[in-house]
Design a protein around this motif. Structure first.
Motif, short mmCIF file in Angstrom:
data_model
loop_
_atom_site.label_atom_id
_atom_site.label_comp_id
_atom_site.label_asym_id
_atom_site.label_seq_id
_atom_site.Cartn_x
_atom_site.Cartn_y
_atom_site.Cartn_z
N LYS A 58 52.95 47.77 49.16
CA LYS A 58 54.09 46.93 48.84
C LYS A 58 55.30 47.37 49.67
O LYS A 58 55.45 48.55 49.95
CB LYS A 58 54.44 47.02 47.35
N ASP A 77 53.13 42.23 49.22
CA ASP A 77 52.24 42.87 48.26
C ASP A 77 50.84 42.56 48.78
O ASP A 77 50.36 41.43 48.65
CB ASP A 77 52.44 42.30 46.85
N THR A 78 50.21 43.55 49.41
CA THR A 78 48.93 43.31 50.08
C THR A 78 47.81 42.92 49.13
O THR A 78 46.76 42.47 49.58
CB THR A 78 48.50 44.53 50.92
N SER A 79 48.01 43.06 47.83
CA SER A 79 46.99 42.63 46.87
C SER A 79 47.11 41.14 46.56
O SER A 79 46.27 40.60 45.84
CB SER A 79 47.11 43.44 45.57
N ARG A 80 48.14 40.48 47.10
CA ARG A 80 48.36 39.05 46.84
C ARG A 80 48.22 38.23 48.12
O ARG A 80 48.36 38.75 49.22
CB ARG A 80 49.75 38.85 46.24
N ASP A 81 47.99 36.96 47.95
CA ASP A 81 47.90 36.02 49.06
C ASP A 81 49.24 36.00 49.81
O ASP A 81 50.29 35.83 49.18
CB ASP A 81 47.58 34.64 48.49
N SER A 83 50.72 33.79 51.36
CA SER A 83 51.51 32.57 51.14
C SER A 83 52.38 32.66 49.89
O SER A 83 53.26 31.83 49.70
CB SER A 83 50.60 31.34 51.05
N THR A 84 52.16 33.70 49.07
CA THR A 84 52.97 33.88 47.86
C THR A 84 54.07 34.91 48.04
O THR A 84 54.88 35.11 47.13
CB THR A 84 52.09 34.31 46.67
N TRP A 85 54.11 35.56 49.20
CA TRP A 85 55.13 36.58 49.42
C TRP A 85 56.51 35.92 49.50
O TRP A 85 56.73 35.03 50.33
CB TRP A 85 54.88 37.34 50.71
N ASP A 101 62.17 32.74 46.37
CA ASP A 101 60.75 32.50 46.09
C ASP A 101 60.29 31.25 46.83
O ASP A 101 60.17 30.16 46.26
CB ASP A 101 60.52 32.39 44.58
#
Length: 134
Positions: A58, A77-81, A83-85, A101
């Motif tokens: 992160k 956050d490398t655990s999330r897609d 496109s959601t960053w 957001d």
């Protein structure tokens, strides 16, 4: 692909490259933060991705800037897609970050086209958005 200036205001870093790229900028910021721990304060409260062992995938990754010192980052956050960053930006390196957001492309679009869009907007000053590579 070279870095692109949007309306001679927002510079979007290229994906790959020697100088004006996301990777080159990140390596430079990592070197700065590791070489002088006081520089970490400039990226609080988020920190720089990979700057320390506590970040655990992160932190901030810069994707753009403006010619008047505005800075634009992804809050990674490398655990999330990806496109959601969210976008995290500030109008001055001494000012606190603001979180948006939305994607980076939506952020740039709104900066260039919506006069009411936060302190980052240049829409009132620029009649027609333009793009150029450099």
């Amino acid at each position: 692909m070279p870095a692109r200036a949007r309306s001679d205001h927002v510079v979007v870093l290229e994906a790959r490259g020697a100088t004006e790229s996301v990777l080159a900028q990140h390596v430079s910021l990592l070197r700065s933060v590791r070489g002088n721990p006081d520089n970490r304060r400039m990226l609080e409260p988020f920190g720089l991705l990979g700057a320390n062992d506590e970040s655990k995938g992160k932190g901030l990754v810069q994707w753009g800037y403006s010619f008047i010192e505005e800075e634009c980052y992804w809050l990674v956050d490398t655990s999330r897609d990806p496109s959601t960053w969210p976008v995290v930006a500030r109008v001055d390196p001494l000012e606190p970050f603001q979180r948006f957001d939305m994607t980076a492309s939506e952020f740039v679009y709104r900066v260039l086209t919506e006069a009411e869009f936060s302190a980052f907007s240049v829409a009132a000053a620029i009649e027609t958005p333009s793009y150029r590579a450099f």
